[in-house]
Scaffold this motif. Structure first.
Motif, PDB file in Angstrom:
ATOM      1  N   THR A 115      -4.451   4.750   1.842  1.00  0.00           N
ATOM      2  CA  THR A 115      -5.809   4.925   1.489  1.00  0.00           C
ATOM      3  C   THR A 115      -5.820   5.520   0.189  1.00  0.00           C
ATOM      4  N   ARG A 116      -5.097   6.381  -0.133  1.00  0.00           N
ATOM      5  CA  ARG A 116      -4.996   7.117  -1.744  1.00  0.00           C
ATOM      6  C   ARG A 116      -5.004   6.025  -2.596  1.00  0.00           C
ATOM      7  N   ALA A 117      -4.116   4.920  -2.154  1.00  0.00           N
ATOM      8  CA  ALA A 117      -3.972   4.136  -3.308  1.00  0.00           C
ATOM      9  C   ALA A 117      -5.085   3.248  -3.519  1.00  0.00           C
ATOM     10  N   ARG A 118      -5.641   2.942  -2.351  1.00  0.00           N
ATOM     11  CA  ARG A 118      -6.985   1.935  -2.360  1.00  0.00           C
ATOM     12  C   ARG A 118      -8.286   2.786  -2.912  1.00  0.00           C
ATOM     13  N   GLU A 143       9.878  -3.379  -7.128  1.00  0.00           N
ATOM     14  CA  GLU A 143       8.907  -2.880  -6.352  1.00  0.00           C
ATOM     15  C   GLU A 143       8.086  -4.185  -5.872  1.00  0.00           C
ATOM     16  N   ASP A 144       7.586  -4.772  -6.961  1.00  0.00           N
ATOM     17  CA  ASP A 144       6.660  -5.923  -6.503  1.00  0.00           C
ATOM     18  C   ASP A 144       7.317  -7.261  -5.862  1.00  0.00           C
ATOM     19  N   LYS A 152      -0.753  -2.934  -0.529  1.00  0.00           N
ATOM     20  CA  LYS A 152      -1.348  -4.139  -0.523  1.00  0.00           C
ATOM     21  C   LYS A 152      -2.963  -3.653  -0.931  1.00  0.00           C
ATOM     22  N   TYR A 153      -3.610  -4.260  -1.847  1.00  0.00           N
ATOM     23  CA  TYR A 153      -5.190  -3.607  -2.396  1.00  0.00           C
ATOM     24  C   TYR A 153      -5.188  -2.655  -2.549  1.00  0.00           C
ATOM     25  N   GLN A 246       7.216  -9.402   2.817  1.00  0.00           N
ATOM     26  CA  GLN A 246       6.950 -10.765   2.125  1.00  0.00           C
ATOM     27  C   GLN A 246       5.394 -11.119   2.081  1.00  0.00           C
ATOM     28  N   HIS A 247       4.810 -10.390   3.194  1.00  0.00           N
ATOM     29  CA  HIS A 247       3.127 -10.658   3.333  1.00  0.00           C
ATOM     30  C   HIS A 247       2.516 -10.071   1.930  1.00  0.00           C
ATOM     31  N   LYS A 248       3.037  -9.270   1.373  1.00  0.00           N
ATOM     32  CA  LYS A 248       2.665  -8.649   0.100  1.00  0.00           C
ATOM     33  C   LYS A 248       2.949  -9.528  -1.143  1.00  0.00           C
ATOM     34  N   MET A 249       3.956 -10.366  -1.224  1.00  0.00           N
ATOM     35  CA  MET A 249       4.489 -11.155  -2.060  1.00  0.00           C
ATOM     36  C   MET A 249       3.910 -12.517  -2.303  1.00  0.00           C
TER      37      MET A 249
END
Length: 262
Positions: A115-118, A143-144, A152-153, A246-249
């Motif tokens: 949440t902080r990142a978003r 990282e990526d 993510k997001y 993988q869902h992030k990439m």
């Protein structure tokens, strides 16, 4: 790696992208870490407007001091650089008050970290929208595309990724070439999302040098049977994270509807 040529290539790439996109420049979140420091210098060297943003949320003083030191150095060096500070601590605390309580502290800690990142991503896009800017990502290749060590997001929600084809060790090479502040070059990498002193290595279980080795091994078709001891442990850490993230990439899955169903 020829750091000087790589730096020049990235700066030209950013410059051409901004011209083609007809935008006024870039906005970057500054954390006090090596990746955001390098990215912000590369953006500044384009000559386009570059806005460096501090977004503390219960941040450690050392991280705040490094970020401020870097921003002040950039502003002294480049006339096109400006800065904004958005303290999101109270926003974060207000958000927590509005959410349901939960007993599982491990899932709660991770959800709040993301949440902080978003919240920071939302702030960057707000500023980008005001001035016609692109949000510059600060993720590196490990990282990526290796372990998916980002939100993510959150910090993964960007318009351009200038250093995403560089390994962490290569980012450090660029940092030396670009004369990034020594305090940042010497700091232990951390995402700073948990409000404590844990480093990236503490979270992942392996150093970036180890992860780069594992990334290279997997790309060359190696398997767990090829390793023992610490190498086996690191290889398992890397392959597990590479699989579950993988869902992030990959692109968001789309449920295709055939014509005969329409």
């Amino acid at each position: 790696m020829n750091a000087e040529k790589v730096s020049e290539h990235i700066v030209n790439w950013l410059k051409n992208y901004a011209i083609d996109a007809k935008v006024n420049g870039f906005v970057i979140g500054i954390s006090g870490g090596i990746d955001s420091a390098v990215t912000s210098v590369l953006c500044a060297k384009t000559g386009f407007k570059t806005v460096c943003v501090e977004m503390p949320i219960h941040q450690a003083e050392s991280q705040v001091n490094r970020a401020l030191e870097h921003i002040n150095h950039l502003k002294d060096t480049f006339s096109n650089v400006s800065s904004v500070k958005i303290d999101l601590t109270s926003t974060f605390e207000d958000f927590k008050k509005q959410t349901p309580s939960i007993e599982n502290s491990s899932t709660l800690d991770l959800a709040l970290a993301n949440t902080r990142a978003r919240l920071r991503m939302t702030s960057l896009y707000y500023l980008a929208g005001l001035d016609g800017l692109l949000v510059a990502g600060t993720g590196n290749k490990v990282e990526d595309f290796g372990v998916g060590f980002y939100t993510k997001y959150g910090d993964g929600g960007v318009d351009v990724s200038p250093i995403a084809d560089l390994l962490k060790s290569e980012v450090y090479e660029l940092a030396t070439c670009l004369r990034i502040t020594k305090s940042i070059q010497n700091a232990q990498p951390t995402d700073g999302l948990f409000g404590d002193s844990r480093t990236d290595e503490d979270q992942i279980g392996a150093s970036y040098d180890e992860l780069e080795w594992a990334m290279h091994m997997l790309e060359n078709g190696k398997f767990t049977l090829d390793f023992t001891g610490r190498k086996l442990e690191v290889f398992k850490i890397y392959t597990r994270l590479n699989t579950i993230n993988q869902h992030k990439m990959l692109p968001v899955p789309i449920c295709k509807i055939s014509d005969d169903l329409k």
